[in-house]
Every structure is written in C-alpha cells, then in structure tokens.
Design an enzyme around this catalytic site. Structure first.
Site, PDB file in Angstrom:
ATOM      1  N   ALA A  78       0.838  -1.207   0.000  1.00  0.00           N
ATOM      2  CA  ALA A  78       0.000   0.000   0.000  1.00  0.00           C
ATOM      3  C   ALA A  78       0.870   1.252   0.000  1.00  0.00           C
ATOM      4  O   ALA A  78       2.022   1.212   0.425  1.00  0.00           O
ATOM      5  CB  ALA A  78      -0.909  -0.013   1.223  1.00  0.00           C
ATOM      6  N   SER A 130      -9.688  -9.818   2.471  1.00  0.00           N
ATOM      7  CA  SER A 130      -9.259 -10.360   3.760  1.00  0.00           C
ATOM      8  C   SER A 130      -9.261 -11.872   3.757  1.00  0.00           C
ATOM      9  O   SER A 130     -10.027 -12.505   3.044  1.00  0.00           O
ATOM     10  CB  SER A 130     -10.179  -9.868   4.870  1.00  0.00           C
ATOM     11  N   LYS A 185     -12.888  -2.273   5.264  1.00  0.00           N
ATOM     12  CA  LYS A 185     -11.768  -3.200   5.508  1.00  0.00           C
ATOM     13  C   LYS A 185     -10.909  -2.711   6.682  1.00  0.00           C
ATOM     14  O   LYS A 185     -10.427  -3.498   7.498  1.00  0.00           O
ATOM     15  CB  LYS A 185     -10.919  -3.340   4.237  1.00  0.00           C
ATOM     16  N   HIS A 188     -12.690  -3.541   9.773  1.00  0.00           N
ATOM     17  CA  HIS A 188     -12.524  -4.992   9.932  1.00  0.00           C
ATOM     18  C   HIS A 188     -11.179  -5.287  10.608  1.00  0.00           C
ATOM     19  O   HIS A 188     -11.095  -6.059  11.558  1.00  0.00           O
ATOM     20  CB  HIS A 188     -12.599  -5.671   8.554  1.00  0.00           C
ATOM     21  N   ASN A 189     -10.120  -4.650  10.122  1.00  0.00           N
ATOM     22  CA  ASN A 189      -8.797  -4.907  10.696  1.00  0.00           C
ATOM     23  C   ASN A 189      -8.715  -4.414  12.135  1.00  0.00           C
ATOM     24  O   ASN A 189      -8.098  -5.057  12.984  1.00  0.00           O
ATOM     25  CB  ASN A 189      -7.703  -4.242   9.853  1.00  0.00           C
ATOM     26  N   GLU A 192     -10.335  -6.877  14.173  1.00  0.00           N
ATOM     27  CA  GLU A 192      -9.419  -8.028  14.263  1.00  0.00           C
ATOM     28  C   GLU A 192      -8.383  -7.798  15.381  1.00  0.00           C
ATOM     29  O   GLU A 192      -8.113  -8.696  16.184  1.00  0.00           O
ATOM     30  CB  GLU A 192      -8.741  -8.185  12.895  1.00  0.00           C
ATOM     31  N   HIS A 455     -16.170  28.429  28.676  1.00  0.00           N
ATOM     32  CA  HIS A 455     -16.508  27.595  27.519  1.00  0.00           C
ATOM     33  C   HIS A 455     -18.002  27.290  27.418  1.00  0.00           C
ATOM     34  O   HIS A 455     -18.424  26.623  26.483  1.00  0.00           O
ATOM     35  CB  HIS A 455     -15.709  26.290  27.573  1.00  0.00           C
TER      36      HIS A 455
HETATM   37  P1  NBP Z   1       3.408  -7.336   0.003  1.00  0.00           P
HETATM   38  O1  NBP Z   1       2.605  -6.390   0.816  1.00  0.00           O
HETATM   39  O2  NBP Z   1       4.629  -7.917   0.590  1.00  0.00           O
HETATM   40  O3  NBP Z   1       3.772  -6.618  -1.398  1.00  0.00           O
HETATM   41  C1  NBP Z   1       4.534  -7.299  -2.354  1.00  0.00           C
HETATM   42  C2  NBP Z   1       4.258  -6.787  -3.735  1.00  0.00           C
HETATM   43  O4  NBP Z   1       4.398  -5.356  -3.772  1.00  0.00           O
HETATM   44  C3  NBP Z   1       5.245  -7.336  -4.724  1.00  0.00           C
HETATM   45  O5  NBP Z   1       4.585  -7.540  -5.930  1.00  0.00           O
HETATM   46  C4  NBP Z   1       6.272  -6.222  -4.819  1.00  0.00           C
HETATM   47  O6  NBP Z   1       6.992  -6.234  -6.037  1.00  0.00           O
HETATM   48  C5  NBP Z   1       5.357  -5.034  -4.766  1.00  0.00           C
HETATM   49  N1  NBP Z   1       6.045  -3.788  -4.414  1.00  0.00           N
HETATM   50  C6  NBP Z   1       6.691  -3.433  -3.287  1.00  0.00           C
HETATM   51 BR1  NBP Z   1       6.941  -4.500  -1.809  1.00  0.00          BR
HETATM   52  N2  NBP Z   1       7.166  -2.198  -3.309  1.00  0.00           N
HETATM   53  C7  NBP Z   1       6.814  -1.737  -4.521  1.00  0.00           C
HETATM   54  C8  NBP Z   1       7.025  -0.506  -5.172  1.00  0.00           C
HETATM   55  N3  NBP Z   1       7.651   0.500  -4.579  1.00  0.00           N
HETATM   56  N4  NBP Z   1       6.538  -0.358  -6.425  1.00  0.00           N
HETATM   57  C9  NBP Z   1       5.879  -1.357  -7.039  1.00  0.00           C
HETATM   58  N5  NBP Z   1       5.650  -2.567  -6.466  1.00  0.00           N
HETATM   59  C10 NBP Z   1       6.116  -2.746  -5.230  1.00  0.00           C
HETATM   60  O7  NBP Z   1       2.511  -8.552  -0.538  1.00  0.00           O
HETATM   61  P2  NBP Z   1       1.210  -9.268   0.038  1.00  0.00           P
HETATM   62  O8  NBP Z   1       1.423  -9.712   1.450  1.00  0.00           O
HETATM   63  O9  NBP Z   1       0.809 -10.242  -0.986  1.00  0.00           O
HETATM   64  O10 NBP Z   1       0.120  -8.099   0.108  1.00  0.00           O
HETATM   65  C11 NBP Z   1      -0.337  -7.388  -1.038  1.00  0.00           C
HETATM   66  C12 NBP Z   1      -1.334  -6.343  -0.560  1.00  0.00           C
HETATM   67  O11 NBP Z   1      -2.445  -7.015   0.073  1.00  0.00           O
HETATM   68  C13 NBP Z   1      -0.777  -5.379   0.476  1.00  0.00           C
HETATM   69  O12 NBP Z   1      -1.375  -4.140   0.331  1.00  0.00           O
HETATM   70  C14 NBP Z   1      -1.213  -5.994   1.788  1.00  0.00           C
HETATM   71  O13 NBP Z   1      -1.323  -5.045   2.825  1.00  0.00           O
HETATM   72  C15 NBP Z   1      -2.573  -6.572   1.413  1.00  0.00           C
HETATM   73  N6  NBP Z   1      -3.005  -7.716   2.232  1.00  0.00           N
HETATM   74  C16 NBP Z   1      -2.128  -8.656   2.654  1.00  0.00           C
HETATM   75  C17 NBP Z   1      -2.586  -9.737   3.405  1.00  0.00           C
HETATM   76  C18 NBP Z   1      -1.653 -10.812   3.882  1.00  0.00           C
HETATM   77  O14 NBP Z   1      -2.095 -11.653   4.671  1.00  0.00           O
HETATM   78  N7  NBP Z   1      -0.411 -10.854   3.444  1.00  0.00           N
HETATM   79  C19 NBP Z   1      -3.948  -9.837   3.705  1.00  0.00           C
HETATM   80  C20 NBP Z   1      -4.825  -8.870   3.214  1.00  0.00           C
HETATM   81  C21 NBP Z   1      -4.346  -7.809   2.481  1.00  0.00           C
HETATM   82  P3  NBP Z   1       8.419  -6.950  -6.106  1.00  0.00           P
HETATM   83  O15 NBP Z   1       8.152  -8.398  -6.260  1.00  0.00           O
HETATM   84  O16 NBP Z   1       9.030  -6.341  -7.311  1.00  0.00           O
HETATM   85  O17 NBP Z   1       9.162  -6.614  -4.837  1.00  0.00           O
END
Ligand code: NBP
Length: 486
Positions: A78, A130, A185, A188-189, A192, A455
C-alpha cells in the site's frame, strides 16, 4: 488474435499469486504481472504451471492482452507503490476501463484515486481483501467500493472467487462509493486487533492467573469453539496451543512477547478521533501492542515495580471461573463490534455513503480473519431492524450481555486484584457502564471548563442547544468563549 484476459493482476507476492490461482480455478483467464518481472516467469513455471494464467513482461503487453473493459487489479504494497502503478497503467487504458486496488490502502487515498481516475474517464475500485494466504487461494472476504459504474464489470469475478456462507451467498458485495470499501476493511482490521487482544487476555488469565499448561488451555479453546465464540481466531488459537517445537515443547512459549503491527488498527483509531466515536476497545488493542513492544523496558520495570502477591488468581471453582473468562471475552467482543459499527455509521454519515450494515456482517461471516458464527447474529440484528442505532440495544445482544455480565465483572475484579492486565476486557466494561449510565459526571467537567475558560454549558432545565456562562468567581466578565471543535 482477440485479447483473452478477463483481468490482469499486478503483484505476485502471497496475496496476488493465490488470488490469481483462485480466479483461474473459477474459469477466468488472468494476466499476471509484477514489478520484478522475473517473478512472472517463475510463477508461470511453478505455482501457475498447467493453468490458463498468462504472463506479461511489460505493462503495455499486459493491457494489450485484456478484454474490454479492461480490468487491472493490483495487490502490491500500500502507499506510493499503488500510485506509481496507476501512473504506469493509466496511459494504456481507455475510458470505461477499470483499475482495482486490492491492497490495504488508506481509504482517503482510495477516495483521491477514484476522483483522479474518473477525471480521466477511467473507473476505480478500492477493495479490501481479507483472509490472508488461505483466503486468497480458496475464498476471501472482498469489500469493494469506488466508482459504482465499475461494479457490474467486476462483480462476476469477485463474487465467484469470494468465500461463501452456508447458503451459498458470497462474502462480497458492493460496499459504497469512494473509499467506502477500504474504510470497511480498515474497521474490519481494527476489530481483528480487538478480537486478538481479547483472546490474548483470556490466554494470559488461563496461563498466568490459573497456571494452566498449553495442553489444558488448548482444551479450553477447543470447548469455546463449540459455542458462541465459534470463530476462526479461537480455532487457530486452539491449534497454536497444540503446536510443538522440535524439542516437543509448546511453540507458543518460544515466541517473544513483542507484538508487531502494520498500521490499519492505528488508522481506525485515528479516524475514530476525527469522528468523536469511542472505539475504546480497538484503541486498547493497538496500545497493548505498543506496551508489548516495550519489551526491554518491561524487563527492567519488572525488577522494580512489584504488584500484589504472586500474580495468581485464587478460585474455589476453577471450571466456573473459566466459564466466566469465556463470558468476559464474549461480552467484551459484543462491545467491540458495537463500537466498530458506531464508527462505520458515523463515517457513512460524514462521507455520504449508504452502508448496508447487515451486508457488511455477511461479508465478514466467511473468508476473513474475524469470521465467526457471531457475525450471523449481527446480520440478524440489522435484518430485524435496519435502522438499529446501536448493536448493544438489539434485543438478542441485550440478553447476551446481560447473561454474561456477572462473570465479566468477576473476571476483571480478579485480574485487577492479582495484577494481571486486562485492558480490553476492562475498557469494554467501562464503556458498557458509561453507555448505560443516564447521568455521568460530565456536568462537573462542563462547570470546570466554564470556570477556567468561559466555555459555556447547557442546563438540565433548558432545551438542548442553549448555552450558558456563569461568572464563577465574580472576577470574570459575562463574555463567553464560542462553541466549536478544531
Ligand atoms: P506485500 O505487501 O509484501 O507486497 C509485495 C508486492 O508489492 C510485490 O509484488 C512487490 O513487487 C510489490 N512492491 C513493493 Br513490496 N514495493 C513496490 C514498489 N515501490 N513499487 C511497485 N511494487 C512494489 O505482498 P502481500 O502480502 O501479498 O500483500 C499485497 C497487498 O495485500 C498489500 O497491500 C497488503 O497489505 C494486502 N493484504 C495482505 C494480506 C496478507 O495476509 N499478506 C492480507 C490482506 C491484504 P516486487 O516483487 O518487485 O518486490
């Protein structure tokens, strides 16, 4: 050749890869792309081998492979990464095409992105996804908001891949305009965080207060999971208690007690301050993680600051006390959800969203981390009365909290006496007692404010909205301060 891709997905980390495979299972052709392009071929060669997933090695190639309207979803870190990708993708799209951000973005960013993209004729969806890895692969809870015109084009994909409740209803529906999806969301978090803190406090009481072993605690959570607390988080807590390290000792005892966080709980609390909505339980959950993170300070303080006795809870009937801990957890959880819903209600009013509160409970009913049987009861409460002012006033929850109340109070009193911190249990009870109290001491507070700063105050014997000032000391004048909030 005609483009084959139903949707593109940027971001081949845990969420992206699993959601792609889930979409593939449901018959959609996904075009996969990633900032580090080598991960595309690695993914196609390993996890996506034998599927219909198509790789792209540039944004241009990715967009060219999509049917119209083009749907481009991002599951990346994000923040700036989302804006950077939007800037790269938008020039390759045409009016009516849709950009979807499925990461944990701040709702205000989603609102801004929707406006910016709509100004270019593009549509935007900001959606919470989620359920972690497992959810993404086999059915997450999906909470989309943004440009309403985009929904009909995304709905068939999202509702196919989302988790389903018992009757087959998908845990995904349109939440509302602008940043509404990411807002829901975010809450929700926050909830959580609250649920996890409540379970942590129950665990602390069982472990430290009653001196129970991981196996004994495992049995308690297994039992609780058969009743009103039936939920994913109770279920995994049961399984964590049973998990052994290589030396056969409980894994949970090997883990350092310093909690991490990534910010969505904090965002919920910050926004609650903007709305003046007391989500005291989520706040305590966030701050409790902060206290836990002060590990080295706590180690030093433990040598100096002594509490009462040996920290053990003395009970005549252990089984009955464990039941009371369950009641404290349950009643506190009801308060936490009531507070979360208060916040969503206030935000909807402030941001102009029409939120379907029962529908939100249904979306959280399956697929996500807070999924539970209890959410079905929240759905019923809003089905019975869509205008329900506060969940605590729903007849079912009035009775449930009433039944749990004695145990809830007993547990907090015992914890305080033994010196075991139960901030979430306690703040929930304090809120409950405050909310049900007709006359709070804020009359004195208003008198103090008027005394030192003119006040003003309202009177019990005059209509609301009329403000008065008293010259308390005889030295002040009759001029009062104006009434506003900054
Ligand atoms: P990450 O949050 O670890 O993100 C990894 C991805 O982001 C990779 O594709 C990476 O590319 C890319 N990325 C990064 Br890091 N920095 C970047 C930048 N500056 N420019 C472009 N791309 C960039 O992966 P995730 O855990 O799969 O989560 C993805 C999203 O879903 C996040 O927003 C996360 O908060 C949300 N989320 C995660 C979960 C969970 O349980 N993990 C649950 C619900 C929501 P690269 O491969 O080139 O480094």
């Amino acid at each position: 050749m005609q483009p084959q891709g139903d949707i593109a997905l940027i971001g081949l980390a845990v969420m992206g890869q699993n959601l792609i495979l889930n979409m593939n299972d449901h018959g959609f052709t996904v075009v996969a792309f990633n900032r580090t392009v080598s991960k595309v071929d690695e993914f196609l060669a390993k996890e996506a081998k034998g599927t219909k997933v198509v790789g792209a090695h540039s944004i241009e190639e990715m967009c060219a492979k999509l049917k119209r309207p083009r749907r481009v979803m991002m599951l990346v870190k994000a923040g700036q990464a989302v804006d950077d990708f939007i800037a790269l993708v938008a020039p390759h799209l045409e009016p009516g095409d849709i950009i979807i951000d499925g990461g944990n973005s701040l709702f205000g960013d989603s609102e801004r992105r929707r406006k910016e993209l709509e100004a270019k004729g593009l549509l935007f969806i900001g959606t919470g996804v989620s359920g972690g890895e497992e959810g993404a692969r086999h059915g997450p809870s999906i909470m989309p908001g943004g440009s309403p015109a985009a929904w009909e084009h995304v709905k068939p994909i999202f509702q196919s891949v989302a988790a389903k409740v018992e009757d087959g209803t998908p845990c995904c529906d349109w939440v509302g305009e602008g940043g509404a999806g990411h807002y829901v969301k975010m809450v929700h978090n926050g909830i959580e965080y609250g649920d996890m803190q409540l379970i942590g406090e129950a665990y602390h009481l069982l472990k430290t207060g009653l001196g129970m072993s991981a196996d004994e605690i495992q049995a308690v959570f297994a039992e609780w999971n058969k009743g009103v607390l039936d939920s994913y988080l109770i279920e995994i807590t049961r399984d964590i208690m049973a998990f052994r390290d290589k030396d056969g000792k409980p894994m949970v005892d090997k883990i350092l007690d310093a909690a991490g966080q990534k910010g969505t709980g904090k965002w919920t609390v910050i926004d609650s301050m903007e709305h003046g909505i007391p989500i005291t339980l989520i706040s305590e959950a966030v701050y409790s993680r902060c206290v836990s993170a002060l590990k080295s300070e706590r180690v030093e303080a433990a040598k100096v600051l002594k509490g009462p006795g040996d920290g053990k809870i003395k009970v005549a009937d252990k089984k009955a006390f464990i039941d009371s801990i369950r009641d404290a957890l349950y009643a506190s959880k009801i308060v936490s959800y009531a507070q979360g819903y208060m916040l969503m209600t206030s935000a909807a009013k402030a941001y102009g969203w029409t939120l379907n509160y029962g529908g939100i409970a249904l979306m959280w009913r399956g697929g996500c981390i807070i999924r539970s049987r209890f959410l079905g009861k929240i759905k019923e409460a809003y089905d019975n009365n869509p205008k329900l002012g506060n969940l605590l006033l729903d007849p079912y929850f009035v009775k449930e909290v009433g039944d749990a109340q004695a145990g809830w109070r007993q547990v907090i009193a015992a914890a305080v006496t033994a010196g075991i911190p139960v901030p979430a249990f306690s703040t929930a009870l304090a809120f409950f007692d405050g909310y049900r109290t007709e006359n709070l001491p804020a009359n004195l507070l208003q008198a103090q404010r008027d005394f030192f700063g003119a006040h003003t105050y309202e009177r019990v014997d005059e209509p609301r909205g009329k403000f008065f000032h008293t010259n308390w000391t005889g030295r002040g004048g009759d001029t009062s301060s104006s009434t506003y909030t900054v």
